[in-house]
Design a protein around this motif. Structure first.
Motif, PDB file in Angstrom:
ATOM      1  N   ALA A  40       0.839  -1.205   0.000  1.00 25.01           N
ATOM      2  CA  ALA A  40       0.000   0.000   0.000  1.00 25.01           C
ATOM      3  C   ALA A  40       0.871   1.252   0.000  1.00 25.01           C
ATOM      4  O   ALA A  40       0.685   2.153   0.815  1.00 25.01           O
ATOM      5  N   LEU A  41       1.824   1.296  -0.923  1.00 21.26           N
ATOM      6  CA  LEU A  41       2.744   2.431  -0.965  1.00 21.26           C
ATOM      7  C   LEU A  41       2.009   3.755  -1.155  1.00 21.26           C
ATOM      8  O   LEU A  41       2.397   4.777  -0.579  1.00 21.26           O
ATOM      9  N   ARG A  42       0.956   3.750  -1.957  1.00 20.37           N
ATOM     10  CA  ARG A  42       0.189   4.985  -2.168  1.00 20.37           C
ATOM     11  C   ARG A  42      -0.393   5.497  -0.856  1.00 20.37           C
ATOM     12  O   ARG A  42      -0.423   6.702  -0.607  1.00 20.37           O
ATOM     13  N   GLN A  43      -0.863   4.576  -0.029  1.00 13.84           N
ATOM     14  CA  GLN A  43      -1.440   4.953   1.255  1.00 13.84           C
ATOM     15  C   GLN A  43      -0.365   5.290   2.268  1.00 13.84           C
ATOM     16  O   GLN A  43      -0.481   6.268   3.016  1.00 13.84           O
ATOM     17  N   TRP A  44       0.698   4.502   2.310  1.00 12.57           N
ATOM     18  CA  TRP A  44       1.737   4.692   3.311  1.00 12.57           C
ATOM     19  C   TRP A  44       2.447   6.038   3.171  1.00 12.57           C
ATOM     20  O   TRP A  44       2.813   6.656   4.163  1.00 12.57           O
ATOM     21  N   ARG A  45       2.621   6.502   1.932  1.00  9.05           N
ATOM     22  CA  ARG A  45       3.363   7.751   1.757  1.00  9.05           C
ATOM     23  C   ARG A  45       2.566   8.969   2.222  1.00  9.05           C
ATOM     24  O   ARG A  45       3.138  10.055   2.386  1.00  9.05           O
ATOM     25  N   LYS A  46       1.257   8.786   2.453  1.00 10.29           N
ATOM     26  CA  LYS A  46       0.457   9.901   2.972  1.00 10.29           C
ATOM     27  C   LYS A  46       0.748  10.155   4.443  1.00 10.29           C
ATOM     28  O   LYS A  46       0.597  11.276   4.918  1.00 10.29           O
ATOM     29  N   ALA A  47       1.137   9.107   5.157  1.00 15.65           N
ATOM     30  CA  ALA A  47       1.471   9.236   6.584  1.00 15.65           C
ATOM     31  C   ALA A  47       2.617   8.294   6.888  1.00 15.65           C
ATOM     32  O   ALA A  47       2.457   7.279   7.574  1.00 15.65           O
ATOM     33  N   PRO A  48       3.817   8.606   6.392  1.00 12.67           N
ATOM     34  CA  PRO A  48       4.933   7.650   6.466  1.00 12.67           C
ATOM     35  C   PRO A  48       5.406   7.315   7.878  1.00 12.67           C
ATOM     36  O   PRO A  48       6.008   6.264   8.078  1.00 12.67           O
ATOM     37  N   PHE A  49       5.135   8.188   8.840  1.00 14.25           N
ATOM     38  CA  PHE A  49       5.671   7.950  10.182  1.00 14.25           C
ATOM     39  C   PHE A  49       4.598   7.552  11.184  1.00 14.25           C
ATOM     40  O   PHE A  49       4.878   7.456  12.385  1.00 14.25           O
ATOM     41  N   SER A  50       3.397   7.310  10.709  1.00 13.90           N
ATOM     42  CA  SER A  50       2.332   6.911  11.621  1.00 13.90           C
ATOM     43  C   SER A  50       2.559   5.491  12.112  1.00 13.90           C
ATOM     44  O   SER A  50       3.237   4.675  11.463  1.00 13.90           O
ATOM     45  N   ALA A  51       1.980   5.175  13.268  1.00 20.39           N
ATOM     46  CA  ALA A  51       2.130   3.827  13.830  1.00 20.39           C
ATOM     47  C   ALA A  51       1.536   2.782  12.889  1.00 20.39           C
ATOM     48  O   ALA A  51       2.095   1.688  12.729  1.00 20.39           O
ATOM     49  N   ARG A  52       0.425   3.111  12.280  1.00 18.95           N
ATOM     50  CA  ARG A  52      -0.214   2.162  11.369  1.00 18.95           C
ATOM     51  C   ARG A  52       0.666   1.874  10.161  1.00 18.95           C
ATOM     52  O   ARG A  52       0.833   0.718   9.770  1.00 18.95           O
ATOM     53  N   THR A  53       1.252   2.931   9.592  1.00 19.96           N
ATOM     54  CA  THR A  53       2.123   2.737   8.435  1.00 19.96           C
ATOM     55  C   THR A  53       3.327   1.888   8.798  1.00 19.96           C
ATOM     56  O   THR A  53       3.699   0.959   8.062  1.00 19.96           O
ATOM     57  N   ARG A  54       3.951   2.183   9.947  1.00 14.20           N
ATOM     58  CA  ARG A  54       5.128   1.412  10.353  1.00 14.20           C
ATOM     59  C   ARG A  54       4.785  -0.050  10.558  1.00 14.20           C
ATOM     60  O   ARG A  54       5.536  -0.948  10.156  1.00 14.20           O
ATOM     61  N   SER A  55       3.620  -0.313  11.163  1.00 16.05           N
ATOM     62  CA  SER A  55       3.209  -1.688  11.397  1.00 16.05           C
ATOM     63  C   SER A  55       2.933  -2.413  10.076  1.00 16.05           C
ATOM     64  O   SER A  55       3.377  -3.560   9.881  1.00 16.05           O
ATOM     65  N   GLU A  56       2.209  -1.767   9.175  1.00 18.62           N
ATOM     66  CA  GLU A  56       1.875  -2.402   7.895  1.00 18.62           C
ATOM     67  C   GLU A  56       3.124  -2.591   7.034  1.00 18.62           C
ATOM     68  O   GLU A  56       3.234  -3.585   6.309  1.00 18.62           O
ATOM     69  N   TRP A  57       4.061  -1.654   7.121  1.00 19.03           N
ATOM     70  CA  TRP A  57       5.307  -1.771   6.359  1.00 19.03           C
ATOM     71  C   TRP A  57       6.121  -2.964   6.837  1.00 19.03           C
ATOM     72  O   TRP A  57       6.659  -3.736   6.030  1.00 19.03           O
ATOM     73  N   ARG A  58       6.199  -3.156   8.147  1.00 22.04           N
ATOM     74  CA  ARG A  58       6.932  -4.299   8.691  1.00 22.04           C
ATOM     75  C   ARG A  58       6.279  -5.615   8.250  1.00 22.04           C
ATOM     76  O   ARG A  58       6.964  -6.566   7.883  1.00 22.04           O
ATOM     77  N   ALA A  59       4.962  -5.639   8.291  1.00 15.52           N
ATOM     78  CA  ALA A  59       4.257  -6.864   7.882  1.00 15.52           C
ATOM     79  C   ALA A  59       4.483  -7.148   6.400  1.00 15.52           C
ATOM     80  O   ALA A  59       4.648  -8.315   6.000  1.00 15.52           O
ATOM     81  N   PHE A  60       4.487  -6.100   5.591  1.00 13.74           N
ATOM     82  CA  PHE A  60       4.734  -6.281   4.159  1.00 13.74           C
ATOM     83  C   PHE A  60       6.134  -6.842   3.922  1.00 13.74           C
ATOM     84  O   PHE A  60       6.317  -7.787   3.150  1.00 13.74           O
ATOM     85  N   LYS A  61       7.147  -6.273   4.569  1.00 22.23           N
ATOM     86  CA  LYS A  61       8.519  -6.744   4.377  1.00 22.23           C
ATOM     87  C   LYS A  61       8.672  -8.203   4.822  1.00 22.23           C
ATOM     88  O   LYS A  61       9.365  -8.991   4.168  1.00 22.23           O
ATOM     89  N   THR A  62       8.015  -8.541   5.912  1.00 20.01           N
ATOM     90  CA  THR A  62       8.092  -9.933   6.395  1.00 20.01           C
ATOM     91  C   THR A  62       7.524 -10.886   5.356  1.00 20.01           C
ATOM     92  O   THR A  62       8.116 -11.942   5.070  1.00 20.01           O
ATOM     93  N   ARG A  63       6.393 -10.531   4.776  1.00 19.31           N
ATOM     94  CA  ARG A  63       5.785 -11.404   3.773  1.00 19.31           C
ATOM     95  C   ARG A  63       6.619 -11.427   2.497  1.00 19.31           C
ATOM     96  O   ARG A  63       6.807 -12.493   1.891  1.00 19.31           O
ATOM     97  N   LEU A  64       7.125 -10.273   2.086  1.00 23.01           N
ATOM     98  CA  LEU A  64       7.927 -10.198   0.872  1.00 23.01           C
ATOM     99  C   LEU A  64       9.191 -11.049   0.982  1.00 23.01           C
ATOM    100  O   LEU A  64       9.602 -11.699   0.018  1.00 23.01           O
ATOM    101  N   GLN A  65       9.802 -11.032   2.156  1.00 25.59           N
ATOM    102  CA  GLN A  65      11.085 -11.695   2.338  1.00 25.59           C
ATOM    103  C   GLN A  65      10.958 -13.114   2.905  1.00 25.59           C
ATOM    104  O   GLN A  65      11.963 -13.738   3.239  1.00 25.59           O
TER     105      GLN A  65
END
Length: 356
Positions: free
Chosen positions: A65-90
């Motif tokens: 959800a890069l389009r969504q994450w870049r709207k609030a890059p430092f929010s707790a929700r973005t950080r959590s979703e980004w970590r989950a994405f990286k875990t699944r990707l890797q």
């Protein structure tokens, strides 16, 4: 003669937009033909994940959800979703990571993905006409592939994959878009099936994110009247409130038309697949109609159909094309194509019979 090594695990990176995602699907079908045993995964924007899940050969869809994450890059929700994405990707290493987008955001995803000890990242080495390209895409790629600049969007992805993984393209593009179960989009009376119509349904795809790609409302009305007179019912699509208002305004001036309710992308694809054909402007939904192999006329206000529109079969020219029964054509005109031109194109398609 050495054999091309097997590539059992392949990751496609094509994040957006809707039309671009559709244009990448034939490359997956090529990969399936070249490597029948391959596991093919795809990273895509979450909004388009339901569509990619309907692409034959894709085992795992990894939404981001890069389009969504870049709207609030430092929010707790973005950080959590980004970590989950990286875990699944890797979670898995890939023998080939193929960036079909050529932008910084897709390069970032390609860089984050894990490769096997002999695995490589493949990407574009240059920009092609009408498409975006950013330098990180070339820097991240282990193998950057030069593409002829004047190339159709579908062929660009097909050529990149074939050149990178060492196989020869076979035949015309195949999308492999398989619709799911039919979704009811009308109130259903007991015992009725909304898709056993007395008349075949033609979808009119008037919505687009760019105003300069629109076709006049009066032209849609006139086209709808001609379709009604020819024995077709008309369905009108919409993706937002403004498009819904346009659909309702067009339908109000036709004697056999109905406006689809708002639908998720997967439901819309499944329903569109049951239409007898479609007429649409240059938009993502219109490209879905192409991928579904519907009889389709695509309307262009710019001379760019060569890059994104339905392709004419190789070997056709002005002398032979009129005799070739095509299922899909593009119509271009300035400031926009006339109703007569669009109707002539529709009337010349290899369309199905009106009623079963």
């Amino acid at each position: 003669m050495s054999q091309t090594p097997a590539v059992p695990r392949i990751l496609i990176v094509k994040l957006s937009s809707l039309g671009d995602v559709v244009h990448a699907m034939p490359a997956v079908q090529d990969l399936r033909l070249a490597y029948p045993q391959a596991q093919i995964d795809w990273v895509v924007e979450a909004a388009f994940a339901p569509l990619v899940a309907r692409c034959e050969g894709v085992q795992q869809v990894i939404p981001c959800a890069l389009r969504q994450w870049r709207k609030a890059p430092f929010s707790a929700r973005t950080r959590s979703e980004w970590r989950a994405f990286k875990t699944r990707l890797q979670a898995q290493a890939y023998d080939a990571v193929i960036d079909l987008q050529g932008l910084s955001k897709s390069a970032l995803v390609s860089w984050l993905a894990r490769t096997t000890p002999g695995g490589k990242r493949y990407g574009l080495a240059n920009q092609t006409e009408g498409s975006g390209f950013e330098a990180p895409a070339r820097w991240v790629a282990d193998v950057a592939i030069e593409i002829e600049p004047h190339v159709h969007a579908v062929q660009r992805s097909r050529i990149l994959c074939a050149a990178g993984l060492g196989y020869v393209l076979q035949g015309p593009a195949q999308w492999g878009l398989r619709p799911g179960a039919l979704v009811s989009v009308q109130p259903v009376k007991q015992g009725d099936n909304p898709f056993v119509p007395k008349k075949a349904v033609v979808a009119l795809v008037h919505g687009t994110s760019r105003a300069d790609k629109e076709w006049p409302q009066s032209s849609w009305v006139e086209l709808g009247r001609r379709l009604n007179h020819a024995g077709f019912a008309v369905a009108l699509l919409h993706g937002n409130a403004a498009e819904k208002a346009t659909s309702e305004a067009i339908a109000a001036q036709l004697h056999d038309a109905w406006v689809w309710p708002a639908m998720a992308l997967d439901a819309m694809t499944d329903t569109l697949a049951h239409c007898a054909g479609a007429v649409g402007v240059d938009s993502g939904v219109s490209h879905i109609a192409v991928a579904l192999d519907l009889p389709h006329v695509q309307i262009y206000n710019f001379d760019t159909a060569w890059r994104t529109g339905p392709e004419v079969l190789a070997g056709t020219d002005a002398a032979t094309a009129p005799r070739l029964p095509l299922r899909q054509v593009s119509v271009y005109g300035q400031p926009q194509p006339t109703v007569d031109a669009v109707w002539e194109a529709w009337d010349g398609l290899a369309t199905p019979v009106l009623c079963q």
